[in-house]
Design a protein around this motif. Structure first.
Motif, mmCIF file in Angstrom:
data_model
loop_
_atom_site.group_PDB
_atom_site.id
_atom_site.type_symbol
_atom_site.label_atom_id
_atom_site.label_comp_id
_atom_site.label_asym_id
_atom_site.label_seq_id
_atom_site.Cartn_x
_atom_site.Cartn_y
_atom_site.Cartn_z
ATOM 1 N N ASP A 165 0.695 -6.033 5.167
ATOM 2 C CA ASP A 165 1.412 -7.059 5.728
ATOM 3 C C ASP A 165 2.925 -6.563 5.562
ATOM 4 O OD1 ASP A 165 3.014 -9.437 5.609
ATOM 5 O OD2 ASP A 165 1.909 -10.385 3.793
ATOM 6 N N GLU A 166 3.348 -6.616 7.040
ATOM 7 C CA GLU A 166 4.769 -6.112 7.289
ATOM 8 C C GLU A 166 5.890 -6.967 6.635
ATOM 9 O OE1 GLU A 166 5.080 -4.894 11.196
ATOM 10 O OE2 GLU A 166 3.455 -3.718 11.308
ATOM 11 N N ARG A 167 5.715 -8.075 6.086
ATOM 12 C CA ARG A 167 7.000 -8.639 5.629
ATOM 13 C C ARG A 167 7.170 -8.233 4.451
ATOM 14 N NH1 ARG A 167 3.679 -14.307 5.882
ATOM 15 N NH2 ARG A 167 2.097 -13.123 4.908
ATOM 16 N N LEU A 168 6.270 -7.706 3.634
ATOM 17 C CA LEU A 168 6.585 -6.870 2.369
ATOM 18 C C LEU A 168 7.540 -5.540 2.739
ATOM 19 C CD1 LEU A 168 3.059 -7.025 0.857
ATOM 20 C CD2 LEU A 168 4.729 -8.635 0.664
ATOM 21 N N ASN A 169 8.911 -5.946 2.740
ATOM 22 C CA ASN A 169 9.682 -4.794 3.251
ATOM 23 C C ASN A 169 10.502 -4.130 2.397
ATOM 24 O OD1 ASN A 169 11.492 -6.926 2.417
ATOM 25 N ND2 ASN A 169 12.850 -6.538 4.041
ATOM 26 N N ALA A 170 10.245 -4.172 0.814
ATOM 27 C CA ALA A 170 10.884 -3.206 -0.210
ATOM 28 C C ALA A 170 10.113 -3.154 -1.416
ATOM 29 C CB ALA A 170 12.240 -3.975 -0.314
ATOM 30 N N LEU A 171 9.937 -1.892 -1.691
ATOM 31 C CA LEU A 171 9.141 -1.838 -3.091
ATOM 32 C C LEU A 171 9.893 -1.006 -4.105
ATOM 33 C CD1 LEU A 171 6.238 0.088 -1.251
ATOM 34 C CD2 LEU A 171 6.241 -2.322 -1.704
ATOM 35 N N CYS A 172 9.712 -1.393 -5.313
ATOM 36 C CA CYS A 172 9.924 -0.718 -6.404
ATOM 37 C C CYS A 172 9.184 -0.196 -7.615
ATOM 38 C CB CYS A 172 11.039 -1.696 -7.288
ATOM 39 S SG CYS A 172 11.830 -0.900 -8.893
ATOM 40 N N LEU A 173 8.992 1.195 -7.868
ATOM 41 C CA LEU A 173 7.980 1.748 -8.540
ATOM 42 C C LEU A 173 8.694 2.561 -9.621
ATOM 43 C CD1 LEU A 173 7.124 2.010 -5.331
ATOM 44 C CD2 LEU A 173 5.081 2.942 -6.445
ATOM 45 N N GLY A 174 8.311 2.282 -11.070
ATOM 46 C CA GLY A 174 8.758 3.308 -11.922
ATOM 47 C C GLY A 174 8.965 2.460 -13.343
ATOM 48 N N PRO A 175 9.600 1.395 -13.164
ATOM 49 C CA PRO A 175 9.841 0.430 -14.699
ATOM 50 C C PRO A 175 8.624 0.345 -14.970
ATOM 51 C CG PRO A 175 11.299 -0.205 -12.905
ATOM 52 C CD PRO A 175 10.460 0.773 -12.397
ATOM 53 N N GLY A 176 8.188 0.902 -16.360
ATOM 54 C CA GLY A 176 6.962 0.537 -17.130
ATOM 55 C C GLY A 176 5.599 0.875 -16.501
ATOM 56 N N LEU A 177 5.813 1.668 -15.530
ATOM 57 C CA LEU A 177 4.648 1.868 -14.438
ATOM 58 C C LEU A 177 3.557 2.855 -15.426
ATOM 59 C CD1 LEU A 177 3.497 1.233 -11.780
ATOM 60 C CD2 LEU A 177 4.619 3.265 -11.166
ATOM 61 N N GLY A 178 3.971 3.778 -15.941
ATOM 62 C CA GLY A 178 3.231 4.636 -16.725
ATOM 63 C C GLY A 178 2.825 5.831 -15.824
ATOM 64 N N ARG A 179 2.984 6.952 -16.516
ATOM 65 C CA ARG A 179 2.566 8.192 -15.668
ATOM 66 C C ARG A 179 1.547 8.385 -14.942
ATOM 67 N NH1 ARG A 179 4.904 13.439 -16.575
ATOM 68 N NH2 ARG A 179 4.126 15.244 -15.913
ATOM 69 N N LYS A 180 0.364 7.959 -15.367
ATOM 70 C CA LYS A 180 -0.888 8.097 -14.740
ATOM 71 C C LYS A 180 -0.809 7.063 -13.507
ATOM 72 C CE LYS A 180 -5.982 7.470 -15.250
ATOM 73 N NZ LYS A 180 -6.996 7.469 -16.102
ATOM 74 N N ARG A 181 -0.466 5.778 -13.468
ATOM 75 C CA ARG A 181 -0.400 5.067 -12.401
ATOM 76 C C ARG A 181 0.650 5.617 -11.480
ATOM 77 N NH1 ARG A 181 -2.135 -0.223 -11.086
ATOM 78 N NH2 ARG A 181 -0.443 -1.784 -10.280
ATOM 79 N N ALA A 182 1.745 6.087 -12.020
ATOM 80 C CA ALA A 182 2.769 6.432 -11.056
ATOM 81 C C ALA A 182 2.377 7.469 -10.056
ATOM 82 C CB ALA A 182 3.907 6.941 -11.705
#
Length: 287
Positions: free
Chosen positions: A93-110
């Motif tokens: 879905d190209e409308r999803l145009n910005a992502l944030c990864l890291g806060p509370g994500l956990g090392r394995k999931r990251a």
């Protein structure tokens, strides 16, 4: 030449919304969440992204924390995201145009999610666990980064990714120019914008542009030294990129708004207060 970040007409113009605006014209930010009991940081980032003007914000949560997140969210939307294969599907879905990864994500999931997110080539903020997950092999991260990424390390995270550059900053009286230079070298090495957090926040992009935001003296905001404040900054930058700002401009504007919100609240601040101060900041600058 490094410029000192301050409110300018261009910054005000970037933050303003047209009277004809609608939510679909201001981007859709996606904040990835961690597992059960770890979702608060993602909610802080998502709230900041929404308050700073992203048209829509979704938290993408694993199955284990889906209902926990659902119980906490109202204006922020929620999507199930069990694995990286699902993330690649979501990014169709190209409308999803910005992502944030890291806060509370956990090392394995990251470690699983960051490569899939970078594959999507969206405007992306990598913070916290999305940085420390690669501390044993930072080059593996660098080979996947692109120019639409912003890294937002504090000094400890910076040291894990750029140990040689951090060593040059270890002396107690290290000149500020050395921090600016180290940030610029990090941005060139990583191939993306780097925001090195601190009372004197330095920002650089791969082209060599640098900026300084100094929260010292009359602009000091020591109450920002509180859990979750960095998650809010990551959300601000993500929301601004969803609205169309370049990574460098989003990082500079986000750093300025972060401190302005803290100063507007004052002592006693907790991270949840920061997004709620943005309407006051916007009114004060004439938006």
């Amino acid at each position: 030449m490094t410029h000192q970040i301050a409110l300018s007409e261009s910054m005000r113009a970037n933050l303003a919304k047209s009277s004809q605006a609608h939510k679909y014209g201001h981007g859709h930010a996606v904040i990835l969440s961690g597992g059960a009991g770890q979702g608060g940081a993602a909610r802080l980032a998502a709230r900041a992204a929404l308050r700073v003007g992203a048209g829509l914000v979704t938290i993408a949560a694993p199955t284990a924390s889906f209902y926990e997140q659902a119980a906490q969210l109202t204006a922020i939307m929620l999507a199930a995201l069990p694995d990286s294969y699902s993330l690649r599907g979501l990014l169709q879905d190209e409308r999803l145009n910005a992502l944030c990864l890291g806060p509370g994500l956990g090392r394995k999931r990251a470690l699983e999610m960051v490569p899939a997110a970078l594959w999507g080539a969206r405007a992306t903020v990598l913070d916290a666990d999305a940085l420390t997950a690669f501390d044993e092999e930072p080059e593996h991260l660098f080979t996947q980064l692109h120019e639409r990424v912003v890294l937002t390390p504090h000094m400890g995270e910076f040291r894990r990714l750029f140990p040689d550059l951090a060593d040059a900053l270890s002396a107690p009286e290290t000149p500020l120019s050395h921090k600016i230079e180290a940030t610029a070298k990090a941005a060139k090495r990583a191939g993306c914008t780097v925001l090195l957090k601190g009372a004197e926040t330095t920002i650089a992009d791969p082209s060599g542009r640098t900026a300084l935001h100094s929260a010292t003296g009359a602009r000091a905001a020591p109450w920002l030294a509180t859990a979750g404040a960095g998650d809010v900054l990551a959300g601000l930058i993500t929301g601004l990129m969803a609205r169309g700002l370049t990574p460098f401009d989003a990082a500079c504007t986000g750093a300025w708004l972060h401190v302005e919100a803290a100063r507007a609240f004052g002592p006693g601040l907790i991270a949840e207060d920061l997004p709620e101060m943005l309407p006051r900041v916007f009114r004060e600058i004439g938006l």
